[in-house]
Write an enzyme that holds these catalytic residues in place. Structure first.
Site, PDB file in Angstrom:
ATOM      1  N   ASP B  34       0.829  -1.202   0.000  1.00  0.00           N
ATOM      2  CA  ASP B  34       0.000   0.000   0.000  1.00  0.00           C
ATOM      3  C   ASP B  34       0.866   1.256   0.000  1.00  0.00           C
ATOM      4  O   ASP B  34       2.010   1.225  -0.472  1.00  0.00           O
ATOM      5  CB  ASP B  34      -0.960  -0.050   1.211  1.00  0.00           C
ATOM      6  N   HIS B 111      -3.812   6.186   3.014  1.00  0.00           N
ATOM      7  CA  HIS B 111      -4.512   4.986   2.550  1.00  0.00           C
ATOM      8  C   HIS B 111      -3.995   3.726   3.241  1.00  0.00           C
ATOM      9  O   HIS B 111      -4.777   2.906   3.746  1.00  0.00           O
ATOM     10  CB  HIS B 111      -4.360   4.891   1.029  1.00  0.00           C
ATOM     11  N   SER B 439     -10.965  -0.787  -1.691  1.00  0.00           N
ATOM     12  CA  SER B 439      -9.742  -0.756  -0.877  1.00  0.00           C
ATOM     13  C   SER B 439     -10.045  -1.049   0.579  1.00  0.00           C
ATOM     14  O   SER B 439      -9.210  -1.622   1.289  1.00  0.00           O
ATOM     15  CB  SER B 439      -9.108   0.642  -0.923  1.00  0.00           C
TER      16      SER B 439
END
Lengths: 85, 661
Positions: B34, B111, B439
């Site tokens: 990620d 994220h 996600s």
């Protein structure tokens, strides 16, 4: 050298567990196409050696084609981009 | 997260759930590919953690604003970064001043921090986004360890290269992760399963072959059919659904009519103020939110209404920016679906309503001499009557590579998920943000897989996938139907949510599993036409496909998908008993419309000498035309377990024919 792009040379499951031998074999394979070991080391971005065998390197289209025809190579393809979701 | 684990039955209050049985995932190591981590976040707190598992071979790498010794701990046990493939591709240095990022595992976009917190974040009490979604934030496997492999870079879009991704696979397999969570997608058209441009399928194959489950995002290109990504049969592919939480935001019109929109608006109430719809003078085109202009309309101090057909969160921020710059004090965005929310920063209200309510507001504006509106701060509504839906953006099956392989496999919460973020992310508050996407559904399943690995360390990735698919909820946890958001709403089907909504407690006791190993994946590779030499290299042993090409329908999946039934077909499955040694299961069939389905044998008997049994299923179509997919199910039940495989069948009298079927 704008004609050279990142390519991934995928060689499938690794054939043995000696990491140095794996990397050496990747460099030898690359050297056979780019002309010398020095040039191969310079072109190499990654040597994949733990989970599977293969490497990422800067290659021209012709060099990529030549490597794809070598024994032990499954595929040679261009790098690709991914996004988060 | 502050809601989804309660919603999925992993409440901290019930000691009998999977989380407790699995000791909160203690001893399990989850690898994430990620955008990095923000190590100071409380979700990486390691208080009370025992030593790092001795089998762990990974480590943390230092870099910009990341000190491996100080920033890693017994919770965050791995943090590496890979950028060489990306830099070589760009042939120029990465200017992190222009596009903020850190040349280290540190996460600037938030994220990776968000994703890892969802799966395995430690407990953080009294967490909220400016008071919204208040609760106890935690991951599924709060005691699992986290290893972050940063491969994404903020170069405008946040992207990564296959070369770096494959390096991350290579290292993670070596380091000893127990599972891998990839909130990553690519683009349709897809690359084949053995094409490393995909990066994910090949890396995942080698991980799965070594017993490491790979959980990946379905993609955010829904709701159109055939947009599903990460379609290889060895990947556990996750769609996104909503949870039973919404953020109602009261709009009071000047005529005293109240309308309930949704927003993440935590500012002070906007008292009655002017309300405008910036219509063009020609009245030909409506005012689209993505291209607002105010040439003929004064919006100073007013709230603006606009309409859009674009579902992304970006439209909210675009419209909010345009209105704010013109002196407006709020925006009401009319669109469908209306649950894709986002903060618009600085407590600026951007309230979403559907077209029906948007049209009501518009008619009010057109009928009133001086239309006004009052916007109240958003509230948090939890539980009934908030329905569960498969999100509009979630990519849909069937797979464009191999339509006989059902994708997605499963759905999990991925809409308005509150979890940790990076302080550098502009829409965070107090270290937390609310985000939507596949996600964020992906790490929900990764966290559950971590719990399953903790109680069943010997289950293969396929067995874990089977347990998750066959025990999923077909309706929401309250027993209400799950809808599919899209251009027209419908009940969700297997191409929306695979087996259904993940049910972690049931997945812990599936009864039977459809197991697979490398030979089954070879069967698949032969069935889809890869040649012997490629397959031999991929799997690392000389492999010869049978003279008669094996049927892809016989791949031992926990689902049955027949994309081209012309008359009749027989397929085979094998189940393995993972429940009581002596047990008997009977079949229960719900046939798709117009399809006759029969199973032989109809009863499966297991004992101390027989723990695997094969059965055959015959499908016959009665349709006389090419149809769309119809859906049904096959359930094996012993009275306690219900092992349900979704069935999807399309009749194709004319093969390989496009007619929107």
């Amino acid at each position: 050298d704008n004609t050279r792009k990142v390519h991934i040379v995928y060689m499938g499951e690794k054939q043995h567990s000696n990491l140095k031998l794996i990397t050496d074999s990747h460099i030898d394979m690359l050297a056979s196409v780019v002309g010398s070991k020095e040039a191969a080391v310079k072109s190499m971005i990654y040597s994949y050696q733990h989970g599977f065998s293969g490497f990422a390197a800067m290659l021209s289209k012709d060099q990529a084609k030549m490597i794809a025809e070598l024994p032990g190579v499954v595929h040679v393809t261009r790098n690709q981009l991914h996004s988060l979701q | 997260t502050t809601r989804s684990w309660d919603y999925l039955g992993l409440s901290t209050h019930y000691p009998s759930n999977l989380s407790h049985k699995a000791k909160k995932g203690d001893g399990i190591i989850i690898g994430f590919f990620d955008s990095g981590v923000w190590p100071e976040s409380e979700v990486f707190d390691d208080e009370g953690y025992g030593p790092v598992p001795t089998r762990w071979k990974g480590h943390c790498d230092s870099g910009q604003l990341f000190n491996a010794t100080a920033d890693c701990n017994k919770k965050l046990i791995g943090a590496k970064w890979f950028i060489d493939g990306f830099l070589a591709e760009n042939k120029e240095p990465f200017n992190t001043t222009e596009k903020p990022d850190y040349l280290s595992p540190r996460d600037v976009v938030g994220h990776g921090t968000h994703v890892s917190a969802i799966a395995a974040g430690s407990f953080v009490s009294n967490t909220s986004f400016k008071g919204l979604g208040l609760g106890l934030a935690r991951g599924a496997a709060t005691r699992a360890r986290i290893a972050m492999y940063k491969v994404f870079w903020n170069v405008g879009p946040v992207i990564c290269s296959s070369a770096d991704l494959l390096r991350a696979f290579d290292e993670a397999i070596h380091d000893g992760v127990d599972l891998l969570s990839l909130s990553i997608g690519s683009f349709v058209p897809l690359f084949s399963d053995v094409d490393e441009r995909d990066g994910i399928a090949i890396g995942a194959f080698h991980a799965v072959a070594k017993g490491i489950p790979v959980i990946a995002a379905a993609g955010n290109t829904g709701p159109h059919a055939q947009t599903i990504q990460n379609t290889a049969p060895w990947i556990l592919t996750v769609a996104a659904s909503t949870v039973d939480r919404s953020f109602p935001t009261l709009l009071t019109l000047g005529n005293n009519i109240t309308i309930m929109g949704q927003a993440l608006f935590a500012g002070k109430e906007i008292g009655f103020t002017g309300l405008v719809y910036p219509e063009t003078s020609e009245l030909v085109y409506p005012s689209f939110c993505e291209s607002l202009s105010f040439n003929n309309t004064s919006v100073d101090g007013k709230v603006v209404l606009c309409f859009t057909t674009v579902g992304s969160r970006a439209v909210l921020t675009t419209a909010a920016s345009a209105v704010r710059e013109a002196g407006g004090v709020g925006v009401i965005v009319a669109r469908n679906p209306s649950d894709m929310l986002g903060s618009c920063g600085n407590d600026f209200p951007c309230v979403v309503v559907d077209y029906e309510l948007g049209t009501q507001i518009l008619f009010y504006i057109r009928s009133a001499r001086s239309p006004t509106v009052k916007i109240s701060p958003s509230k948090t509504l939890v539980g009934n009557p908030v329905a569960t839906k498969v999100a509009d953006f979630s990519s849909r099956g069937p797979s464009s590579i191999a339509p006989a392989i059902l994708k997605p496999d499963i759905a999990a919460p991925g809409v308005s998920i509150l979890a940790a973020s990076s302080p550098a992310y502009p829409f965070e508050a107090g270290g937390f943000s609310i985000l939507s996407g596949t996600s964020f559904s992906t790490p929900h399943v990764s966290g559950i897989v971590a719990l399953l690995k903790a109680i069943q360390p010997n289950w293969s990735p396929a067995a874990i996938r089977s347990a998750i698919v066959t025990t999923a909820w077909k309706s929401d946890p309250y027993g209400e139907p799950i809808f599919s958001e899209g251009s027209t709403w419908k009940l969700a089907d297997p191409f929306d949510f695979g087996g259904g909504l993940v049910n972690p407690n049931k997945a812990a006791e599936p009864g039977l599993v459809y197991d697979m190993g490398t030979n089954d994946y070879i069967h698949y590779l032969c069935a889809v036409g890869y040649n012997d030499s490629s397959i031999s290299l991929v799997v690392g042993k000389v492999t010869t496909c049978p003279g008669t090409k094996p049927s892809i329908l016989d791949v031992n999946l926990p689902s049955i998908t027949i994309p081209n039934l012309s008359k009749s077909v027989v397929l085979t499955r094998t189940v393995k008993n993972v429940g009581s040694v002596n047990s008997m299961y009977k079949s229960l069939i719900v046939p798709p419309i117009g399809i006759s389905v029969s199973v032989r044998p109809q009863t499966l008997i297991f004992n101390s000498t027989t723990n695997r049994v094969s059965f055959k299923v015959t499908f016959t179509t009665t349709h006389k035309v090419n149809t769309r997919f119809y859906f049904g199910s096959l359930t094996w039940t012993d009275g306690f377990h219900a092992v349900t495989s979704p069935i999807s069948v399309r009749t194709q009298i004319i093969q390989s024919y496009t007619d929107d079927n």
